[in-house]
Motif scaffolding. Structure first.
Motif, PDB file in Angstrom:
ATOM      1  N   LYS A 150      -6.325  11.826  -0.770  1.00  0.00           N
ATOM      2  CA  LYS A 150      -5.271  11.096  -1.135  1.00  0.00           C
ATOM      3  C   LYS A 150      -5.642   9.500  -1.694  1.00  0.00           C
ATOM      4  CE  LYS A 150      -2.278  14.198   0.235  1.00  0.00           C
ATOM      5  NZ  LYS A 150      -1.154  14.706  -0.759  1.00  0.00           N
ATOM      6  N   ILE A 151      -4.951   9.324  -2.890  1.00  0.00           N
ATOM      7  CA  ILE A 151      -5.382   8.001  -3.463  1.00  0.00           C
ATOM      8  C   ILE A 151      -4.126   7.163  -3.528  1.00  0.00           C
ATOM      9  CG2 ILE A 151      -7.335   9.385  -4.693  1.00  0.00           C
ATOM     10  CD1 ILE A 151      -5.802   8.510  -7.198  1.00  0.00           C
ATOM     11  N   ALA A 152      -4.297   5.967  -3.651  1.00  0.00           N
ATOM     12  CA  ALA A 152      -3.141   4.862  -4.096  1.00  0.00           C
ATOM     13  C   ALA A 152      -3.367   4.327  -5.260  1.00  0.00           C
ATOM     14  CB  ALA A 152      -3.012   4.030  -2.852  1.00  0.00           C
ATOM     15  N   GLY A 153      -2.687   3.996  -5.986  1.00  0.00           N
ATOM     16  CA  GLY A 153      -2.841   3.003  -7.419  1.00  0.00           C
ATOM     17  C   GLY A 153      -1.627   2.598  -7.969  1.00  0.00           C
ATOM     18  N   LYS A 154      -1.712   1.994  -9.059  1.00  0.00           N
ATOM     19  CA  LYS A 154      -0.621   1.566  -9.859  1.00  0.00           C
ATOM     20  C   LYS A 154      -0.660   1.608 -11.414  1.00  0.00           C
ATOM     21  CE  LYS A 154       3.376  -0.566 -10.552  1.00  0.00           C
ATOM     22  NZ  LYS A 154       3.497   0.220 -11.766  1.00  0.00           N
ATOM     23  N   THR A 155       0.101   2.507 -12.221  1.00  0.00           N
ATOM     24  CA  THR A 155       0.139   2.388 -13.562  1.00  0.00           C
ATOM     25  C   THR A 155       0.755   1.230 -14.177  1.00  0.00           C
ATOM     26  OG1 THR A 155       2.263   3.303 -13.701  1.00  0.00           O
ATOM     27  CG2 THR A 155       0.554   5.051 -13.533  1.00  0.00           C
ATOM     28  N   GLY A 156       0.010   0.835 -15.343  1.00  0.00           N
ATOM     29  CA  GLY A 156       0.761  -0.110 -16.328  1.00  0.00           C
ATOM     30  C   GLY A 156       0.742   0.028 -17.695  1.00  0.00           C
ATOM     31  N   THR A 157       1.661  -0.452 -18.372  1.00  0.00           N
ATOM     32  CA  THR A 157       1.940  -0.342 -19.709  1.00  0.00           C
ATOM     33  C   THR A 157       1.942  -1.601 -20.447  1.00  0.00           C
ATOM     34  OG1 THR A 157       3.074   1.972 -19.381  1.00  0.00           O
ATOM     35  CG2 THR A 157       2.935   0.599 -21.733  1.00  0.00           C
ATOM     36  N   ALA A 158       0.714  -1.869 -21.002  1.00  0.00           N
ATOM     37  CA  ALA A 158       0.799  -3.422 -21.479  1.00  0.00           C
ATOM     38  C   ALA A 158       1.075  -3.441 -22.950  1.00  0.00           C
ATOM     39  CB  ALA A 158      -0.695  -3.889 -21.168  1.00  0.00           C
ATOM     40  N   PRO A 175     -10.377   6.637  -0.259  1.00  0.00           N
ATOM     41  CA  PRO A 175      -9.180   7.307   0.196  1.00  0.00           C
ATOM     42  C   PRO A 175      -7.967   6.451   0.967  1.00  0.00           C
ATOM     43  CG  PRO A 175     -10.997   7.604   1.925  1.00  0.00           C
ATOM     44  CD  PRO A 175     -11.616   6.816   0.869  1.00  0.00           C
ATOM     45  N   PHE A 176      -6.947   6.729   1.012  1.00  0.00           N
ATOM     46  CA  PHE A 176      -5.858   6.016   0.854  1.00  0.00           C
ATOM     47  C   PHE A 176      -5.930   5.470   2.390  1.00  0.00           C
ATOM     48  CE2 PHE A 176      -1.417   5.657   3.074  1.00  0.00           C
ATOM     49  CZ  PHE A 176      -1.065   4.451   2.621  1.00  0.00           C
ATOM     50  N   LYS A 177      -6.300   6.237   3.547  1.00  0.00           N
ATOM     51  CA  LYS A 177      -6.406   5.682   4.946  1.00  0.00           C
ATOM     52  C   LYS A 177      -7.423   4.768   5.237  1.00  0.00           C
ATOM     53  CE  LYS A 177      -3.388   9.089   7.222  1.00  0.00           C
ATOM     54  NZ  LYS A 177      -3.121   9.998   8.202  1.00  0.00           N
ATOM     55  N   ARG A 190       0.717  -1.252  -0.073  1.00  0.00           N
ATOM     56  CA  ARG A 190       0.063   0.074  -0.053  1.00  0.00           C
ATOM     57  C   ARG A 190       0.895   1.329  -0.039  1.00  0.00           C
ATOM     58  NH1 ARG A 190      -3.915  -2.502   4.558  1.00  0.00           N
ATOM     59  NH2 ARG A 190      -5.187  -3.913   3.295  1.00  0.00           N
ATOM     60  N   ARG A 191       1.878   1.249   0.600  1.00  0.00           N
ATOM     61  CA  ARG A 191       2.773   2.338   0.925  1.00  0.00           C
ATOM     62  C   ARG A 191       3.371   2.485  -0.729  1.00  0.00           C
ATOM     63  NH1 ARG A 191       3.016   6.988   3.287  1.00  0.00           N
ATOM     64  NH2 ARG A 191       4.848   7.989   2.521  1.00  0.00           N
ATOM     65  N   GLY A 192       3.833   1.643  -1.559  1.00  0.00           N
ATOM     66  CA  GLY A 192       3.938   1.631  -2.759  1.00  0.00           C
ATOM     67  C   GLY A 192       3.251   2.363  -3.591  1.00  0.00           C
ATOM     68  N   MET A 193       1.937   1.746  -3.480  1.00  0.00           N
ATOM     69  CA  MET A 193       0.981   2.233  -4.316  1.00  0.00           C
ATOM     70  C   MET A 193       0.466   3.889  -4.058  1.00  0.00           C
ATOM     71  SD  MET A 193      -1.664  -0.840  -4.255  1.00  0.00           S
ATOM     72  CE  MET A 193      -3.043  -0.420  -5.489  1.00  0.00           C
ATOM     73  N   TYR A 194       0.619   4.105  -2.801  1.00  0.00           N
ATOM     74  CA  TYR A 194       0.460   5.343  -2.165  1.00  0.00           C
ATOM     75  C   TYR A 194       1.469   6.612  -3.020  1.00  0.00           C
ATOM     76  CZ  TYR A 194       0.497  10.002   0.257  1.00  0.00           C
ATOM     77  OH  TYR A 194       0.607  11.013   0.868  1.00  0.00           O
ATOM     78  N   GLU A 195       2.833   5.938  -3.173  1.00  0.00           N
ATOM     79  CA  GLU A 195       3.730   6.751  -3.686  1.00  0.00           C
ATOM     80  C   GLU A 195       3.698   6.910  -5.243  1.00  0.00           C
ATOM     81  OE1 GLU A 195       7.892   5.876  -2.297  1.00  0.00           O
ATOM     82  OE2 GLU A 195       6.956   6.236   0.043  1.00  0.00           O
ATOM     83  N   VAL A 196       3.004   6.046  -5.862  1.00  0.00           N
ATOM     84  CA  VAL A 196       2.936   5.927  -7.526  1.00  0.00           C
ATOM     85  C   VAL A 196       2.055   7.217  -7.550  1.00  0.00           C
ATOM     86  CG1 VAL A 196       1.463   4.756  -8.948  1.00  0.00           C
ATOM     87  CG2 VAL A 196       3.006   3.484  -7.720  1.00  0.00           C
ATOM     88  N   CYS A 197       1.135   7.504  -6.847  1.00  0.00           N
ATOM     89  CA  CYS A 197       0.313   8.760  -6.944  1.00  0.00           C
ATOM     90  C   CYS A 197       0.669  10.055  -6.325  1.00  0.00           C
ATOM     91  CB  CYS A 197      -1.252   8.399  -6.673  1.00  0.00           C
ATOM     92  SG  CYS A 197      -1.799   6.956  -7.632  1.00  0.00           S
ATOM     93  N   ARG A 247     -16.355  12.401   2.229  1.00  0.00           N
ATOM     94  CA  ARG A 247     -16.399  13.316   3.295  1.00  0.00           C
ATOM     95  C   ARG A 247     -15.195  14.477   3.314  1.00  0.00           C
ATOM     96  NH1 ARG A 247     -17.630   7.911   5.441  1.00  0.00           N
ATOM     97  NH2 ARG A 247     -15.388   7.692   6.050  1.00  0.00           N
ATOM     98  N   ALA A 248     -15.547  15.228   4.026  1.00  0.00           N
ATOM     99  CA  ALA A 248     -14.478  16.352   4.164  1.00  0.00           C
ATOM    100  C   ALA A 248     -13.099  15.929   4.961  1.00  0.00           C
ATOM    101  CB  ALA A 248     -14.975  17.393   5.188  1.00  0.00           C
ATOM    102  N   ARG A 249     -13.043  14.924   5.642  1.00  0.00           N
ATOM    103  CA  ARG A 249     -12.028  14.507   6.325  1.00  0.00           C
ATOM    104  C   ARG A 249     -11.309  13.592   5.550  1.00  0.00           C
ATOM    105  NH1 ARG A 249     -16.226  11.957   9.322  1.00  0.00           N
ATOM    106  NH2 ARG A 249     -16.425   9.763   9.013  1.00  0.00           N
ATOM    107  N   ASP A 250     -11.862  13.235   4.503  1.00  0.00           N
ATOM    108  CA  ASP A 250     -11.113  12.326   3.507  1.00  0.00           C
ATOM    109  C   ASP A 250      -9.816  12.968   2.845  1.00  0.00           C
ATOM    110  OD1 ASP A 250     -12.817  10.031   4.053  1.00  0.00           O
ATOM    111  OD2 ASP A 250     -14.058  10.386   2.550  1.00  0.00           O
TER     112      ASP A 250
END
Length: 594
Positions: A510-518, A551-553, A487-494, A591-594
């Motif tokens: 804050k979002i987390a994710g992963k790119t891909g080039t197929a 959201p990330f958390k 999850r930390r790695g995915m957070y840093e992706v974005c 929500r506002a706290r997200d």
């Protein structure tokens, strides 16, 4: 002696005759009485009204237009009588063809059929009303209420909703309602929930004369009908994504982490209204010859290399093997050599020393090459299958594909060949034989976000009950503990300056994710530096992935986007993902706290 024999023979013959008379006059009475009842009692089916399909807020996605069908009484042997009635119809509705109506009548006219024959299956209420009473003045013409399926949103969500069309012989053998209505769900939700939506037939048992005149209603049963189905879809979000994909081909899925799908589109889309009464040959040819495949439901039938989106699952397998820890370093100088072949990293200058989080953040291929050679393909494939790849996601759409998760046994079974280490290397970055559906990627992203593997679904509530979400616990205890690194790695992706999606994401959450080039075109070994995606011909460009959660958390939503031939994941899919989250914020999903 002779007279006794004649007398015995006489009694035998008379005994046979008397027993036959008894059978015909008394024993067969019940049989012929039943036949007589069949001749005087007629069963008429009452067709149920198909249930409507609505979005989560009750906005219509599939409804029934009210209208009329036109019938003509049977056994009109004189052509003049039949032609006279049909010409009265075609005079009012100029789009109807006289010869076609006559042909339809002749096809169903029979000495054994005493019911009026349908020649026009549907005329809308508005068109019929000016001529209703005039047509009824002809005693040979019968007009009855009818319903026709209509999709008011047209192309929007067409691959999810599906369509109804004329039932074929196989359909009518299996489905009693379709046998009477002639209509059945052919794709999407319309097909998956067809038995529920179409309801159950009612009937009337009528006492009739030999001339088919009704004397009395003996028995009546109302049909079970109007079984509406509410979906999880939010039409507002679905419409927005539809606009984002104008002139683009690909897929977008917005899903709650419990599997509830808020929006899902396979692009380009098609108008399901074309199929309700039968699509023209010209339009059908146009659809199937389109190179962007508008008629393929890419959500579940599109098979794509996952590219780097698979790396988090591969990394969990590395860690679970205990041969690699989150802190194990590998050195990336831009490629590794295996045998006589060079396997490149996407960054030809290399990433230097790389550990797990950096490998995900910057999508370093060499890290996964080296790790896969240490762990082996069989372990990786086993874990990826647990995470939902190589099998159906269970989503409530028909004919879902399973994709491919290759290993040594799979290749031996399919091709009769041995597995090579180079194939392990390319599989570790989601290339080679690997094939997934976008629905599998969205589901797997939810697993990474929450630790639970959900079953994606579109149904929200039926007439008397709600859909109950399903989730599976598939990760080992060690994999669950190691999710924090993924999850930390995915957070840093974005969010990290060197993240592959950071410069394409600008959100107040804050979002987390992963790119891909197929890649869909291999790179020649003698090519020193890969050609830029924009320099390639369109259909040779890589598919672009970005799969995220937010959201990330406290993850609640998954957004997965695939842009066919989009090139790099971050550049092509990033702006679309950013726009979707922005719209979700506007619609109140965060929500506002997200």
């Amino acid at each position: 002696m002779r007279s006794r024999f004649i007398l015995i023979l006489f009694f035998i013959v008379w005994g046979i005759l008397l027993s036959r008379i008894y059978f015909l006059s008394i024993k067969s009475n019940s049989y012929y009485e039943a036949l007589a009842k069949q001749n005087m009692i007629k069963k008429e089916w009452i067709v149920p009204v198909r249930g409507e399909i609505l979005d989560r807020f009750g906005k219509p996605l599939a409804v029934n237009n009210i209208g009329f069908k036109i019938k003509i009484v049977p056994h009109l042997k004189k052509r003049e009588k039949l032609l006279g009635s049909i010409e009265k119809i075609t005079a009012k509705f100029s789009d109807l063809n006289t010869s076609k109506l006559i042909k339809r009548y002749r096809k169903h006219d029979s000495p054994y059929n005493h019911d009026p024959i349908e020649v026009v299956p549907f005329i809308s209420y508005e068109r019929m009303m000016p001529y209703y009473t005039k047509l009824l003045l002809d005693p040979l013409i019968k007009i009855e209420p009818a319903f026709k399926r209509f999709y008011p949103q047209r192309e929007i969500a067409s691959h999810v909703i599906g369509y109804v069309s004329k039932a074929n012989t196989k359909d009518t053998q299996r489905d009693k309602v379709a046998k009477i209505t002639g209509i059945i769900g052919k794709s999407g939700i319309e097909k998956y929930y067809n038995d529920y939506l179409e309801g159950e037939l009612g009937y009337k048992k009528l006492k009739v004369t030999a001339f088919n005149r009704v004397i009395d209603v003996v028995e009546e049963k109302e049909p079970i009908q109007n079984r509406d189905l509410y979906l999880t879809l939010d039409l507002r979000l679905q419409e927005f994504i539809h606009k984002l994909f104008q002139n683009k081909a690909g897929v977008a899925i917005v899903m709650k982490t419990n599997g509830e799908i808020l929006a899902a589109g396979s692009f380009p889309e098609f108008d399901p209204n074309l199929f309700v009464s039968g699509i023209s040959r010209k339009k059908w040819k146009e659809l199937i010859n389109d190179l962007n495949h508008p008629f393929t439901n890419k959500l579940i039938n599109g098979l794509y290399p996952p590219g780097s989106t698979i790396k988090m699952g591969v990394a969990l397998s590395f860690l679970d093997s205990r041969k690699i820890s989150p802190y194990t370093p590998f050195y990336c100088n831009g490629a590794i050599e295996l045998g006589k072949r060079k396997f490149r990293c996407w960054k030809h200058t290399g990433h230097g020393e790389v550990r797990l989080i950096k490998a995900i953040r910057e999508s370093c291929d060499v890290y996964f090459y080296e790790g896969s050679l240490r762990v082996g393909i069989n372990k990786i494939a086993f874990d990826l299958r647990k995470m939902g790849f190589g099998k159906k996601s269970g989503v409530d759409l028909p004919n879902e594909f399973i994709g491919v998760v290759p290993d040594k046994e799979w290749k031996k079974r399919k091709y009769g060949l041995n597995w090579y280490q180079g194939e392990t290397v390319v599989s570790s970055i989601g290339q080679g034989y690997d094939l997934v559906t976008p629905m599998q990627i969205a589901r797997y992203t939810a697993l990474l976000a929450t630790g639970k593997l959900p079953t994606p679904h579109f149904a929200r509530s039926f007439t008397y009950k709600n859909y109950i979400p399903k989730e599976e616990d598939v990760l080992t205890p060690l994999q669950k503990r190691n999710l924090k690194f993924i999850r930390r790695g995915m957070y840093e992706v974005c969010n990290h300056p060197k993240g592959t999606a950071t410069r394409h994401i600008s959100l107040p959450i804050k979002i987390a994710g992963k790119t891909g080039t197929a890649q869909i075109v291999g790179i020649p070994q003698d090519e020193k530096e890969r050609m830029k995606e924009e320099e390639l011909a369109y259909y040779s460009r890589s598919h672009a992935w970005l799969t995220t959660y937010a959201p990330f958390k406290q993850p609640r939503y998954i957004v997965t986007v695939l842009v066919e031939h989009g090139g790099h994941g971050g550049a092509a899919a990033g702006p679309i993902v950013n726009a979707i989250y922005t719209k979700m914020i506007e619609l109140g999903y965060f929500r506002a706290r997200d």
